[in-house]
Design an enzyme around this catalytic site. Sequence first.
Site: not given
Length: 351
Positions: A39, A82-84, A122, A140, A201, A204, A210
């Site tokens: 995650e 991966l960054g961050y 989250y 999310d 759609c 889905c 929806c």
Amino acid sequence: MKEYLTEQAICDLLAWYQKNKRDLPWRRTSDPYRIWLSEIMLQQTRVEAVKPYYARFLDTCPTVKDLADLNEDRLMKLWEGLGYYSRVRNLQKAAQTVMRDFGGEIPHTYEELRRLTGIGEYTAGAIASIAFGERVPAIDGNVLRVLARVMGSREDIADPKTKSAWRGALLPLIPEAAGDFNQALIELGATVCVPNGEAKCKECPMRSYCVSCRENLTDEIPVRSAKKPRRIEKKTVLVIQDGDLTALCKRPDKGLLAGLWELPNREGHLSEGALIDFIRSIGFEPLRVERIEDSKHIFTHIEWHMIAYTVRIAPEFDGWQDGAGMLLVKNEELHASYAIPSAFSAYTKYL
């Protein structure tokens, strides 16, 4: 929300998920550590990009104790690309808290998980529901988009108040299969009710429930307020080399890319003359200066617009240079042991 996410709608969603879910390595386990790691890696990063990092990370750190004990430079090298990078620093801080305060056992509840560094609403919801079956939401961007379209809502999904209200409304609707339910909503948003391009759609399981599908509103919903424009920062990047040695310097302990090793750089776009003056001012003697390609790197709120030079210096230096505040490292060691932020990826081919 209850009128849209009926018991039958939830059953249809869960059945669709069991039939159509992607086979991902973190879905083959109930280990909370592995779910937590996935995650964190998946935050603002594509699934396909995460897969090799996930496997490599677990080879080195198969348990939360291994993560808690890992040397920081090795940790940064595992995360390189991966960054961050604050994500992995927070991950290790939380692992150390787990070892110190929880006897090495990851907390089982949403509320306890929220107390760990780097675990927000989250992530806590995802771990608690998937690993421990707690009936809590994991909302999310994918889930916000799905909910907005199903309800036909024009509320701003970038507004924290919207997320908070929808979380409260979703909480009593979570079925016993909480982890599957949360993953089903996420999967639906990632693969069918997509953010870019036309929503699929016809594929889905929620189409008959929806509002946006029924009223042909998927191009208009969700509504998201415009982001603030990113700040432009000009940089001059220096690939300073003495034979097979390359200069690195360390960023400040706080702020963007905190504490990481990087290629030396200066604010603004320096001319070759100004660059030579700078190199001499820090005690190096430039032998050859060559302009190389420009590059751009986009962070969340900032864009770096970079020009760059390779600089060959007189062969008098080795190791740490106090005057320059730089470390000269053999290229072989640099590639093996030092994590260079992806902001400089256009220039690593010169190393």
